[in-house]
Each structure stands twice: as C-alpha cells, then as structure tokens.
Scaffold this active site. Structure first.
Site, PDB file in Angstrom:
ATOM      1  N   CYS A  64       1.093  -1.318  -0.017  1.00 31.78           N
ATOM      2  CA  CYS A  64       0.002   0.101  -0.176  1.00 31.78           C
ATOM      3  C   CYS A  64       0.746   1.376  -0.188  1.00 31.78           C
ATOM      4  O   CYS A  64       1.866   1.469   0.805  1.00 31.78           O
ATOM      5  CB  CYS A  64      -0.876   0.132   1.355  1.00 31.78           C
ATOM      6  SG  CYS A  64      -2.028   1.597   1.129  1.00 31.78           S
ATOM      7  N   CYS A  68       0.410   4.813   6.780  1.00 31.91           N
ATOM      8  CA  CYS A  68      -0.375   4.882   8.304  1.00 31.91           C
ATOM      9  C   CYS A  68       0.702   4.159   9.075  1.00 31.91           C
ATOM     10  O   CYS A  68       0.973   3.091   8.951  1.00 31.91           O
ATOM     11  CB  CYS A  68      -1.663   3.860   8.044  1.00 31.91           C
ATOM     12  SG  CYS A  68      -2.830   4.690   6.779  1.00 31.91           S
ATOM     13  N   CYS A  71       0.536   0.375  10.393  1.00 30.39           N
ATOM     14  CA  CYS A  71      -0.083  -0.895   9.361  1.00 30.39           C
ATOM     15  C   CYS A  71       1.250  -1.298   8.712  1.00 30.39           C
ATOM     16  O   CYS A  71       1.940  -0.754   8.082  1.00 30.39           O
ATOM     17  CB  CYS A  71      -0.764   0.042   8.446  1.00 30.39           C
ATOM     18  SG  CYS A  71      -1.330  -1.282   7.122  1.00 30.39           S
ATOM     19  N   CYS A 108     -16.497  -8.921   5.676  1.00 27.88           N
ATOM     20  CA  CYS A 108     -15.732  -7.890   5.426  1.00 27.88           C
ATOM     21  C   CYS A 108     -14.340  -8.138   4.417  1.00 27.88           C
ATOM     22  O   CYS A 108     -13.780  -9.203   4.697  1.00 27.88           O
ATOM     23  CB  CYS A 108     -15.190  -7.085   6.734  1.00 27.88           C
ATOM     24  SG  CYS A 108     -16.622  -6.902   7.922  1.00 27.88           S
ATOM     25  N   CYS A 139     -19.152  -6.009   3.444  1.00 24.13           N
ATOM     26  CA  CYS A 139     -18.581  -4.847   3.883  1.00 24.13           C
ATOM     27  C   CYS A 139     -17.181  -4.988   3.029  1.00 24.13           C
ATOM     28  O   CYS A 139     -16.774  -6.016   3.119  1.00 24.13           O
ATOM     29  CB  CYS A 139     -18.287  -4.726   5.448  1.00 24.13           C
ATOM     30  SG  CYS A 139     -17.293  -3.595   5.867  1.00 24.13           S
ATOM     31  N   CYS A 199     -18.941   2.121   8.309  1.00 29.30           N
ATOM     32  CA  CYS A 199     -18.478   1.542   9.315  1.00 29.30           C
ATOM     33  C   CYS A 199     -17.380   2.341   9.467  1.00 29.30           C
ATOM     34  O   CYS A 199     -16.184   2.402   8.750  1.00 29.30           O
ATOM     35  CB  CYS A 199     -17.966   0.200   9.041  1.00 29.30           C
ATOM     36  SG  CYS A 199     -16.981  -0.665  10.149  1.00 29.30           S
ATOM     37  N   ARG A 271     -17.810  -2.216  17.911  1.00 30.53           N
ATOM     38  CA  ARG A 271     -17.062  -3.467  17.504  1.00 30.53           C
ATOM     39  C   ARG A 271     -15.882  -3.404  18.370  1.00 30.53           C
ATOM     40  O   ARG A 271     -14.968  -2.388  18.138  1.00 30.53           O
ATOM     41  CB  ARG A 271     -16.700  -3.447  16.008  1.00 30.53           C
ATOM     42  CG  ARG A 271     -15.911  -4.895  16.032  1.00 30.53           C
ATOM     43  CD  ARG A 271     -15.675  -5.403  14.663  1.00 30.53           C
ATOM     44  NE  ARG A 271     -17.257  -5.384  13.881  1.00 30.53           N
ATOM     45  CZ  ARG A 271     -17.542  -4.710  12.729  1.00 30.53           C
ATOM     46  NH1 ARG A 271     -16.689  -4.004  12.116  1.00 30.53           N
ATOM     47  NH2 ARG A 271     -18.750  -4.970  12.181  1.00 30.53           N
TER      48      ARG A 271
HETATM   49  S1  SF4 Z   1      -4.062   1.338   6.771  1.00 28.75           S
HETATM   50 FE1  SF4 Z   1      -2.469   0.136   5.771  1.00 28.75          FE
HETATM   51  S2  SF4 Z   1      -3.547  -0.757   3.966  1.00 28.75           S
HETATM   52 FE2  SF4 Z   1      -4.930   0.787   4.884  1.00 28.75          FE
HETATM   53  S3  SF4 Z   1      -4.315   2.635   3.554  1.00 28.75           S
HETATM   54 FE3  SF4 Z   1      -3.138   2.651   5.584  1.00 28.75          FE
HETATM   55  S4  SF4 Z   1      -1.213   1.786   4.832  1.00 28.75           S
HETATM   56 FE4  SF4 Z   1      -2.733   1.328   3.184  1.00 28.75          FE
END
Ligand code: SF4
Length: 325
Positions: A64, A68, A71, A108, A139, A199, A271
C-alpha cells in the site's frame, strides 16, 4: 453541562451535537458510573446478550502506498508483509462460505489500496454480488472512494463501507501524512450519499493523549448520521512499523473509550476490533459490559493475529453471549 449530559444520555437519546466538554466529562466519570450509564443505554437499543459477528478477509494484501504508522501493509515500512495480487473471485466466495458456516453474519473484505482502480472495482463488485448471494451482509474497505465509485458499490449490493477516522483531527498528522483528515471525511460523505451503511471508528494506544481519544469520539458522534458500525481498535504493535514501540494503553482506558462510544452513539453497533489477541478475557468481558456488541471472528485480522474461533466461542459461552442474527 454535566446534568444535561446525564439527562440526555439516560434515555439513549441520539444526538449529533456532542461537544468535547461533554465527551471529556464522560471519560472522567468514575468507572462504575460510566459503565452503568453505558449499560443502560446499550439495553435501550440492543439485546445485551447478542454480539454481531463479522469475518474479515484481506483480499489484496500489502504494497500500500499510504504511510499509516500502525500498518504492516504500507510500502514505507519493512515488516515482512509482501505485496500480493487481488484474490480470485472463487477463493473469496469459498472463504465467505466458510465464514458463514462458522456463524458470521457479515463478511468484510479489505484491500490495501490508496483508492481502487476502476478495473479492480469491477472485480470487487463481482465479489460483493457473490457474497450477498450466500446470504451474508457485505462490507469492504478499499481506501478513498469517489462519489461514482461509491454508487457502483451500492449498485452491486454493498451493505457497509469501512473507512476509519483513526484518531483525533489534531493527532492525525502524527499517524498519516499521505492523505488528510478531510480526505477521510469526504470518502465517508460519498459512502453516505450512495446510501451505503458506514463503518467508521479508530485506533487507540498509538501514543495519543486522552484528549485525542475525546476528539476522535466527539468527531464520530458529531457526524450528521452516526456510523452504523463503530470499530474501536487497540493498536497491534507490529515490528517494523513506526509504532512498534508505542507505550501500551491501560486496558481500563480502552474500556472507557468503548463505554463513551456506546453512550454517545447509542444505536450504533460498537465493535471490539483489533487488539483482542493481546487482551485478557476479563478485559474483553468489561468491553461487552461497556456496550461493545460486535467482534471480528477468525484467526487473522488482515495481517495480524486474532483469537482463534474456538477461543471466542468459549468466551461467549462463559459470558452467556450469543451471535446476533
Ligand atoms: S491502513 Fe494500511 S492498507 Fe490501509 S491505507 Fe493505511 S497503509 Fe494502506
């Protein structure tokens, strides 16, 4: 102010004008008082013995471009999660069938994208149709959506779209720099406009202050419509991510966050999401007492471990909880 908070929350009255002062006052209540209020409101809107069960499948893992900080799927961090291709339609249907057989009512599907490309969206729409045909709620979480993409998902029969606010507007830039808080609110608005259920929740234990938790809940509870589903996640500290060494949050503060979410968004399903693997049964039981009434079932949450289904079943049996239909 305190009296007003008390009288309005006592009836489980749904409000969209929660101030930070009010939310802060709820967080500061003595623990028994907070749980008592959350319990009362929970019982006005739900059967407290019922827990909604969702299963989450990563249909496109890793690679990705977003950053974040929590993540393991971000290309910015070296976490050992490899980028994979979008799963086949048949494999997704098979996983959904198994989820249904294990008692899930909602399936999901998560894809690690900044936003879906149109050809990928076609494939996801086909998956949504297949999963719906099995009699499951659907979802997806695919990143940012345009208005038109949200409409397409609605046409495919999508029930819920997950897109979290993650934290307070003030703390947000400490966690993500590749898209803004407003981007997130815009996607939520597109999802709403398309008539898809929302959600949306966040993650705690990311080094934020209580004031940030107040800010996150106040933002969620002030949306013009509350998310139908509010996932509250405890950070799973993954090696290689910037938050790997984050200071663990006191579990009782996590329970407080659940209770305040329950009080401020009385009719939403709250949740108990990521982080259960590291939570004691006692903490999870307190979360249910605080008004949590949904869990993810299954051994994995996207890429991080989740309690095994058997373990969940034992805990639910011990607490006399049953799956919401
Ligand atoms: S949470 Fe992870 S998968 Fe989702 S947008 Fe952020 S970096 Fe990408």
């Amino acid at each position: 102010m305190h009296d007003r908070t008390e009288s309005l929350t006592k009836q489980g009255f749904i409000r969209h004008d929660w101030t930070r002062n009010e939310v802060r006052a709820l967080f500061a209540l003595p623990f028994p008082e907070l749980l008592f209020r959350a319990q009362n409101i929970h019982r006005e809107h739900f059967d407290p013995r019922e827990v909604q069960i969702s299963t989450l499948l990563s249909i496109k893992t890793g690679g990705c471009p977003e950053d974040c900080a929590y993540c393991p799927q971000s290309v910015h961090f070296d976490t050992g999660v490899d980028a994979e291709k979008l799963m086949s339609r048949a494999a997704v249907t098979e996983a959904a069938r198994a989820a249904k057989a294990s008692g899930a009512s909602r399936f999901c599907m998560g894809a690690a994208w900044r936003s879906p490309k149109d050809r990928d969206l076609d494939r996801v729409c086909a998956m949504v149709e297949d999963v719906k045909a099995l009699g499951l709620e659907t979802c997806v979480t695919l990143g940012m959506l345009t208005d038109a993409q949200a409409q397409r998902l609605k046409t495919a029969g999508l029930d819920y779209y997950n897109h979290n606010l993650d934290t307070s507007p003030e703390y947000y830039e400490q966690i993500i720099t590749t898209r803004t808080y407003q981007d997130r609110l815009d996607t939520l608005a597109h999802v709403r406009a398309a008539g898809i259920h929302v959600c949306c929740g966040g993650i705690v234990g990311m080094g934020e202050s209580r004031e940030d938790r107040v800010g996150m809940i106040a933002t969620l509870a002030s949306l013009s419509e509350h998310p139908e589903s509010v996932p509250i996640n405890m950070l799973v500290r993954v090696e290689g991510t910037p938050l790997a060494q984050a200071h663990a949050l006191d579990p009782l503060e996590f329970v407080r966050t659940i209770a305040v979410a329950r009080i401020t968004m009385p009719a939403s399903v709250v949740r108990l999401s990521a982080g259960r693997e590291d939570m004691s049964e006692e903490t999870q039981a307190l979360c249910f007492l605080a008004g949590a009434n949904s869990i993810f079932y299954g051994p994995k949450l996207l890429t991080t471990p989740n309690p095994a289904q058997d373990h969940d079943r034992v805990l639910m049996d011990k607490l006399g909880l049953t799956a919401m239909r």
